[in-house]
Design a protein around this motif. Structure first.
Motif, PDB file in Angstrom:
ATOM      1  N   ASN A   1      -6.903 -18.471  13.073  1.00 37.64           N
ATOM      2  CA  ASN A   1      -8.302 -18.462  13.507  1.00 37.64           C
ATOM      3  C   ASN A   1      -9.191 -19.252  12.563  1.00 37.64           C
ATOM      4  OD1 ASN A   1      -7.809 -16.928  15.799  1.00 37.64           O
ATOM      5  ND2 ASN A   1      -8.214 -14.989  14.765  1.00 37.64           N
ATOM      6  N   SER A   2      -8.930 -19.159  11.272  1.00 35.53           N
ATOM      7  CA  SER A   2      -9.748 -19.885  10.294  1.00 35.53           C
ATOM      8  C   SER A   2      -9.614 -21.400  10.444  1.00 35.53           C
ATOM      9  CB  SER A   2      -9.398 -19.463   8.860  1.00 35.53           C
ATOM     10  OG  SER A   2      -8.160 -20.031   8.455  1.00 35.53           O
ATOM     11  N   LEU A   3      -8.517 -21.843  11.042  1.00 34.18           N
ATOM     12  CA  LEU A   3      -8.293 -23.273  11.280  1.00 34.18           C
ATOM     13  C   LEU A   3      -8.511 -23.645  12.755  1.00 34.18           C
ATOM     14  CD1 LEU A   3      -5.137 -23.788   9.029  1.00 34.18           C
ATOM     15  CD2 LEU A   3      -7.498 -24.435   8.515  1.00 34.18           C
ATOM     16  N   ASP A   4      -9.149 -22.743  13.507  1.00 35.15           N
ATOM     17  CA  ASP A   4      -9.441 -22.949  14.931  1.00 35.15           C
ATOM     18  C   ASP A   4      -8.197 -23.261  15.756  1.00 35.15           C
ATOM     19  OD1 ASP A   4     -12.193 -22.468  14.726  1.00 35.15           O
ATOM     20  OD2 ASP A   4     -12.554 -24.533  14.077  1.00 35.15           O
ATOM     21  N   LYS A   5      -7.123 -22.531  15.477  1.00 32.90           N
ATOM     22  CA  LYS A   5      -5.879 -22.697  16.223  1.00 32.90           C
ATOM     23  C   LYS A   5      -5.501 -21.379  16.878  1.00 32.90           C
ATOM     24  CE  LYS A   5      -4.627 -26.934  15.216  1.00 32.90           C
ATOM     25  NZ  LYS A   5      -4.423 -27.936  16.247  1.00 32.90           N
ATOM     26  N   ASN A   6      -4.940 -21.476  18.066  1.00 38.90           N
ATOM     27  CA  ASN A   6      -4.360 -20.315  18.730  1.00 38.90           C
ATOM     28  C   ASN A   6      -2.902 -20.201  18.319  1.00 38.90           C
ATOM     29  OD1 ASN A   6      -6.690 -19.675  20.243  1.00 38.90           O
ATOM     30  ND2 ASN A   6      -6.167 -21.265  21.712  1.00 38.90           N
ATOM     31  N   ILE A   7      -2.365 -19.000  18.410  1.00 40.05           N
ATOM     32  CA  ILE A   7      -0.950 -18.786  18.122  1.00 40.05           C
ATOM     33  C   ILE A   7      -0.198 -18.759  19.445  1.00 40.05           C
ATOM     34  CG2 ILE A   7       0.772 -17.217  17.163  1.00 40.05           C
ATOM     35  CD1 ILE A   7      -1.391 -16.232  15.213  1.00 40.05           C
ATOM     36  N   ILE A   8       0.807 -19.591  19.532  1.00 41.47           N
ATOM     37  CA  ILE A   8       1.697 -19.600  20.689  1.00 41.47           C
ATOM     38  C   ILE A   8       2.756 -18.532  20.432  1.00 41.47           C
ATOM     39  CG2 ILE A   8       3.402 -20.946  21.963  1.00 41.47           C
ATOM     40  CD1 ILE A   8       1.795 -23.467  20.911  1.00 41.47           C
ATOM     41  N   VAL A   9       2.913 -17.611  21.356  1.00 39.76           N
ATOM     42  CA  VAL A   9       3.885 -16.528  21.207  1.00 39.76           C
ATOM     43  C   VAL A   9       4.999 -16.726  22.232  1.00 39.76           C
ATOM     44  CG1 VAL A   9       4.247 -14.034  21.255  1.00 39.76           C
ATOM     45  CG2 VAL A   9       2.078 -14.959  20.409  1.00 39.76           C
ATOM     46  N   LEU A  10       6.238 -16.766  21.730  1.00 36.70           N
ATOM     47  CA  LEU A  10       7.404 -16.924  22.597  1.00 36.70           C
ATOM     48  C   LEU A  10       8.435 -15.851  22.266  1.00 36.70           C
ATOM     49  CD1 LEU A  10       7.895 -20.787  22.229  1.00 36.70           C
ATOM     50  CD2 LEU A  10       6.959 -19.604  24.208  1.00 36.70           C
ATOM     51  N   ASP A  11       9.076 -15.317  23.286  1.00 38.40           N
ATOM     52  CA  ASP A  11      10.194 -14.397  23.099  1.00 38.40           C
ATOM     53  C   ASP A  11      11.478 -15.212  23.170  1.00 38.40           C
ATOM     54  OD1 ASP A  11       8.643 -12.044  22.879  1.00 38.40           O
ATOM     55  OD2 ASP A  11       8.434 -11.964  25.057  1.00 38.40           O
ATOM     56  N   VAL A  12      12.310 -15.107  22.130  1.00 37.12           N
ATOM     57  CA  VAL A  12      13.523 -15.927  22.039  1.00 37.12           C
ATOM     58  C   VAL A  12      14.717 -15.065  21.655  1.00 37.12           C
ATOM     59  CG1 VAL A  12      12.241 -18.016  21.419  1.00 37.12           C
ATOM     60  CG2 VAL A  12      13.104 -16.527  19.607  1.00 37.12           C
ATOM     61  N   LYS A  13      15.912 -15.651  21.791  1.00 40.12           N
ATOM     62  CA  LYS A  13      17.135 -14.988  21.333  1.00 40.12           C
ATOM     63  C   LYS A  13      17.140 -14.950  19.810  1.00 40.12           C
ATOM     64  CE  LYS A  13      19.900 -16.734  25.164  1.00 40.12           C
ATOM     65  NZ  LYS A  13      21.060 -17.553  25.542  1.00 40.12           N
ATOM     66  N   PRO A  14      17.809 -13.968  19.222  1.00 41.45           N
ATOM     67  CA  PRO A  14      17.896 -13.926  17.749  1.00 41.45           C
ATOM     68  C   PRO A  14      18.897 -14.956  17.231  1.00 41.45           C
ATOM     69  CG  PRO A  14      19.133 -12.118  18.688  1.00 41.45           C
ATOM     70  CD  PRO A  14      18.438 -12.800  19.835  1.00 41.45           C
ATOM     71  N   SER A  15      18.712 -15.359  15.999  1.00 44.70           N
ATOM     72  CA  SER A  15      19.619 -16.337  15.388  1.00 44.70           C
ATOM     73  C   SER A  15      21.027 -15.774  15.238  1.00 44.70           C
ATOM     74  CB  SER A  15      19.088 -16.788  14.027  1.00 44.70           C
ATOM     75  OG  SER A  15      19.040 -15.700  13.122  1.00 44.70           O
ATOM     76  N   THR A  16      21.145 -14.441  15.239  1.00 43.45           N
ATOM     77  CA  THR A  16      22.456 -13.819  15.087  1.00 43.45           C
ATOM     78  C   THR A  16      23.369 -14.086  16.283  1.00 43.45           C
ATOM     79  OG1 THR A  16      21.549 -11.748  15.962  1.00 43.45           O
ATOM     80  CG2 THR A  16      21.649 -11.989  13.551  1.00 43.45           C
ATOM     81  N   MET A  17      22.815 -14.554  17.399  1.00 42.41           N
ATOM     82  CA  MET A  17      23.626 -14.875  18.582  1.00 42.41           C
ATOM     83  C   MET A  17      24.310 -16.239  18.453  1.00 42.41           C
ATOM     84  SD  MET A  17      21.467 -13.482  21.833  1.00 42.41           S
ATOM     85  CE  MET A  17      22.856 -13.787  22.915  1.00 42.41           C
ATOM     86  N   PHE A  18      23.983 -16.974  17.404  1.00 41.79           N
ATOM     87  CA  PHE A  18      24.522 -18.314  17.212  1.00 41.79           C
ATOM     88  C   PHE A  18      25.454 -18.321  16.004  1.00 41.79           C
ATOM     89  CE2 PHE A  18      20.656 -18.603  19.553  1.00 41.79           C
ATOM     90  CZ  PHE A  18      20.862 -19.618  20.474  1.00 41.79           C
ATOM     91  N   SER A  19      26.512 -19.095  16.100  1.00 46.11           N
ATOM     92  CA  SER A  19      27.493 -19.133  15.011  1.00 46.11           C
ATOM     93  C   SER A  19      26.957 -19.836  13.771  1.00 46.11           C
ATOM     94  CB  SER A  19      28.790 -19.801  15.477  1.00 46.11           C
ATOM     95  OG  SER A  19      28.539 -21.121  15.908  1.00 46.11           O
ATOM     96  N   GLU A  20      25.962 -20.695  13.960  1.00 43.47           N
ATOM     97  CA  GLU A  20      25.349 -21.409  12.838  1.00 43.47           C
ATOM     98  C   GLU A  20      23.839 -21.438  13.024  1.00 43.47           C
ATOM     99  OE1 GLU A  20      26.946 -25.333  12.287  1.00 43.47           O
ATOM    100  OE2 GLU A  20      28.955 -24.664  12.851  1.00 43.47           O
ATOM    101  N   THR A  21      23.116 -21.371  11.930  1.00 44.23           N
ATOM    102  CA  THR A  21      21.658 -21.426  11.988  1.00 44.23           C
ATOM    103  C   THR A  21      21.186 -22.741  12.595  1.00 44.23           C
ATOM    104  OG1 THR A  21      21.577 -20.020  10.028  1.00 44.23           O
ATOM    105  CG2 THR A  21      19.550 -21.138  10.627  1.00 44.23           C
ATOM    106  N   GLU A  22      21.886 -23.830  12.306  1.00 50.21           N
ATOM    107  CA  GLU A  22      21.500 -25.144  12.841  1.00 50.21           C
ATOM    108  C   GLU A  22      21.548 -25.153  14.368  1.00 50.21           C
ATOM    109  OE1 GLU A  22      19.768 -28.655  12.748  1.00 50.21           O
ATOM    110  OE2 GLU A  22      20.162 -27.454  10.952  1.00 50.21           O
ATOM    111  N   LEU A  23      22.526 -24.465  14.960  1.00 48.82           N
ATOM    112  CA  LEU A  23      22.600 -24.370  16.424  1.00 48.82           C
ATOM    113  C   LEU A  23      21.413 -23.582  16.974  1.00 48.82           C
ATOM    114  CD1 LEU A  23      26.403 -23.659  16.935  1.00 48.82           C
ATOM    115  CD2 LEU A  23      25.174 -25.809  17.344  1.00 48.82           C
TER     116      LEU A  23
END
Length: 129
Positions: free
Chosen positions: A88-110
């Motif tokens: 808010n102090s920088l006049d930006k809205n926050i985009i909120v997204l629901d995503v899968k957890p990183s634990t579902m992927f074999s590598e963080t890069e994926l």
């Protein structure tokens, strides 16, 4: 164009570094994003600061504090409040997204490639050119 997540940590004290990066790059600041997920039945959040690509090299960094913020439906979270106040102090809205957890992927890069695909598909970041 190269788009890459740069992980700062889990968000406990790293959130302050995320704020410093945004504060010192206000001329490049594109988005604030909160990625919500569930890990071991616990709601978690990642905070992301997206900068516009560099002029030279066409590199777009996405700074992230990954899945370290525990969310609660019953009480406010101080780190979430700080993120909201800072955006808010920088006049930006926050985009909120629901995503899968990183634990579902074999590598963080994926996991990060998966997120980049989601962000491109929703036009929050530019497609490959």
């Amino acid at each position: 164009m190269i788009q890459r997540f740069i992980e700062l940590g889990q968000g406990y004290s790293d959130i302050y570094e995320l704020f410093e990066i945004a504060k010192h790059n206000t001329h490049r600041l594109q988005h604030f994003i909160m990625l919500r997920t569930v890990i071991d039945n616990q709601p978690k959040a990642s905070f992301v600061v997206v900068l516009h690509p560099t002029t030279e090299g066409k590199f777009q960094p996405l700074y992230v504090c990954r899945e370290g913020i525990t969310l609660s439906e019953t009480k406010a979270n101080k780190r979430v409040e700080l993120f909201e106040q800072f955006a808010n102090s920088l006049d930006k809205n926050i985009i909120v997204l629901d995503v899968k957890p990183s634990t579902m992927f074999s590598e963080t890069e994926l996991y990060y490639q998966h997120l980049i695909g989601i962000l491109r598909m929703n036009r929050y970041i530019s497609p490959l050119q």
